[in-house]
Design a protein around this motif. Structure first.
Motif, PDB file in Angstrom:
ATOM      1  N   SER A 213      -6.895  12.093   0.468  1.00  0.00           N
ATOM      2  CA  SER A 213      -6.429  10.860   1.085  1.00  0.00           C
ATOM      3  C   SER A 213      -6.505   9.708   0.090  1.00  0.00           C
ATOM      4  O   SER A 213      -7.445   9.609  -0.700  1.00  0.00           O
ATOM      5  CB  SER A 213      -7.293  10.549   2.308  1.00  0.00           C
ATOM      6  N   PRO A 216      -0.849   9.546  -3.352  1.00  0.00           N
ATOM      7  CA  PRO A 216       0.246  10.472  -3.080  1.00  0.00           C
ATOM      8  C   PRO A 216       0.185  11.685  -4.013  1.00  0.00           C
ATOM      9  O   PRO A 216      -0.011  11.539  -5.221  1.00  0.00           O
ATOM     10  CB  PRO A 216       1.503   9.631  -3.354  1.00  0.00           C
ATOM     11  N   ASN A 265      -6.596   3.007  -2.298  1.00  0.00           N
ATOM     12  CA  ASN A 265      -5.455   3.173  -1.397  1.00  0.00           C
ATOM     13  C   ASN A 265      -4.190   2.987  -2.226  1.00  0.00           C
ATOM     14  O   ASN A 265      -3.699   1.867  -2.395  1.00  0.00           O
ATOM     15  CB  ASN A 265      -5.528   2.143  -0.265  1.00  0.00           C
ATOM     16  N   ASP A 267      -1.038   4.548  -1.990  1.00  0.00           N
ATOM     17  CA  ASP A 267       0.297   4.897  -1.505  1.00  0.00           C
ATOM     18  C   ASP A 267       1.314   3.845  -1.945  1.00  0.00           C
ATOM     19  O   ASP A 267       2.382   4.169  -2.470  1.00  0.00           O
ATOM     20  CB  ASP A 267       0.290   5.036   0.019  1.00  0.00           C
ATOM     21  N   GLN A 268       1.025   2.567  -1.713  1.00  0.00           N
ATOM     22  CA  GLN A 268       1.944   1.519  -2.145  1.00  0.00           C
ATOM     23  C   GLN A 268       2.024   1.465  -3.669  1.00  0.00           C
ATOM     24  O   GLN A 268       3.105   1.285  -4.238  1.00  0.00           O
ATOM     25  CB  GLN A 268       1.515   0.147  -1.615  1.00  0.00           C
ATOM     26  N   GLU A 271       4.233   4.592  -4.416  1.00  0.00           N
ATOM     27  CA  GLU A 271       5.455   4.867  -3.665  1.00  0.00           C
ATOM     28  C   GLU A 271       6.329   3.636  -3.442  1.00  0.00           C
ATOM     29  O   GLU A 271       7.528   3.764  -3.201  1.00  0.00           O
ATOM     30  CB  GLU A 271       5.102   5.506  -2.319  1.00  0.00           C
ATOM     31  N   TYR A 395      -5.484  -2.753  -3.606  1.00  0.00           N
ATOM     32  CA  TYR A 395      -5.530  -1.286  -3.575  1.00  0.00           C
ATOM     33  C   TYR A 395      -6.961  -0.752  -3.490  1.00  0.00           C
ATOM     34  O   TYR A 395      -7.179   0.454  -3.565  1.00  0.00           O
ATOM     35  CB  TYR A 395      -4.846  -0.730  -4.824  1.00  0.00           C
TER      36      TYR A 395
END
Length: 419
Positions: A213, A216, A265, A267-268, A271, A395
């Protein structure tokens, strides 16, 4: 049996074994050992008085940057005794540590370790450690709400060899009577393990462990040493070991250590943000505009090059973004950064994370560095938010913080507040 027939590549397996820990993980790791681990020394005088003197024992890259060991374990420890530690317990701890120094060479190919103590430990003496700034951990930004780590002590084990980490840990816990073929003693009955944290750093390891988690799958560059995709630890952005060493008082020769656990974190980051945006936020907008960062940044050599970037407030006001390294460049004294970083990535709890480990003379220097990372002035003078487009803050989620004193080697076994 070949690694291909066994299924999992050895370095990926070693990371997993270190994360799991225990005798079975050690046995499996030894089964895949690439060869003997160099043994240590019987002569304490052959080892540096500074516990944190690792740089001379680490590998370096072509630019002269010290390369952090690939595998790490942090053991949070509680002292089992009531009140002030006894001399007998001090002797037990010192004997256990000396046995590890006989078993493993002081190097990234052997074993490196530090043993530090919290303010909660020194409460047993109703006093702070003499001559040392060691406050209790607290939030360092309005958007933080971290837990305070308050074990009595923390042991940081580091090595390129997972079997060295696991062997040392099993010996200290009293689960085996030798390590690396050398007789060892344990500190069983003196310390109990209140928490165990693990991680890794080095080319290829984050990409091999992106199935968690927070990141990506398949997004991390295969050559990156860290989850965020760029090289870190540039010599020009690191304080020297001399700079972070306590200079006077009974703990001269020691240092202070800050250890945070940070959830990532990304993902952003991967992606939604483009490569251009990632370079701008990690380094500075000028690096992105001029394509100064190739791949993970190996071309930058011994310095990130952000000294040539404009002031953070200016780029925040004019471009709506400010770089992380750009903000850090201003936190210097006599041209030197204030902290020496030895952080590493982690998959603890099944998610991508970072164990941020820094060394400095006093915790106040870490706090000053962290305040610069917050970029408050840049946020106030521009469209940059308190976290959005403000370096890499958006992030990261700081889960816990801990502050510790790393005494000099001669005082590392259950020190008194005033040795």
């Amino acid at each position: 049996m070949s690694q291909e027939r066994r299924g999992i590549p050895r370095r990926e397996f070693v990371k997993s074994a270190v994360a799991i820990g225990g005798a079975s993980a050690l046995a499996a790791c030894l089964d895949r050992s690439p060869g003997p681990i160099p043994t240590g020394t019987d002569d304490p005088a052959a080892l540096p008085e500074r516990q944190h003197a690792w740089n001379g024992a680490l590998a370096v890259d072509d630019a002269g940057n010290a390369l952090n060991a690939r595998h790490h374990v942090l053991l949070l420890l509680d002292y089992t005794g009531d009140g002030k530690p006894t001399d007998a317990d001090r002797e037990t701890v010192e004997a256990a540590l000396r046995s590890l120094e006989r078993a493993y060479e002081h190097s990234n190919e052997g074993l490196l370790f530090t043993l530090g103590y919290s303010r909660a430990y020194f409460d047993r003496y109703d006093a702070a450690p003499a001559g040392v700034d060691l406050p209790r951990p607290e939030a360092l930004a309005p958007f933080e709400d971290p837990d305070a780590d308050t074990p009595d002590a923390v042991l940081h084990l580091a090595s390129d060899r997972g079997d060295a980490l696991l062997g040392a840990e099993e010996a200290l816990r009293g689960n085996q009577s030798e390590a690396n073929g050398v007789e060892t003693t344990s500190w069983e009955g003196v310390f109990t393990v209140a928490g165990r944290r693990t991680g890794f750093v080095g080319s290829g390891l984050p990409a091999e462990h992106d199935d968690v988690s927070g990141v990506p799958e398949g997004a991390v560059d295969e050559d990156s040493p860290l989850y965020m995709g760029f090289k870190s630890g540039f010599r020009g952005a690191q304080a020297s070991e001399d700079r972070v060493t306590i200079q006077s008082g009974p703990f001269a020769g020691g240092a202070t250590q800050h250890a945070s656990y940070i959830e990532l974190n990304l993902d952003q980051w991967y992606e939604q943000d483009s490569r251009y945006q990632r370079v701008a936020k990690m380094f500075c907008p000028a690096h992105a505009e001029n394509d100064r960062v190739e791949g993970v940044g190996e071309n930058l050599g011994a310095s990130s090059g952000v000294a040539s970037c404009e002031a953070p407030e200016k780029t925040a006001r004019e471009q709506g973004v400010v770089g992380h390294s750009q903000k850090m460049e201003g936190v210097r004294e006599d041209g030197s950064p204030l902290i020496l970083r030895r952080d590493f990535d982690s998959t603890d709890g099944g998610r991508a994370g970072l164990h941020f480990v820094s060394l400095q003379r006093d915790i106040g220097e870490f706090v000053e560095t962290r305040e610069a990372m917050n970029g408050t002035d840049a946020a106030e003078e521009s469209a940059v938010g308190q976290r959005n487009n403000n370096g890499i803050l958006q992030y990261m989620n700081v889960v816990s913080r801990g502050n510790y004193l790393l005494p000099p080697r001669s005082e590392r076994a259950l020190p008194r507040a005033e040795p």
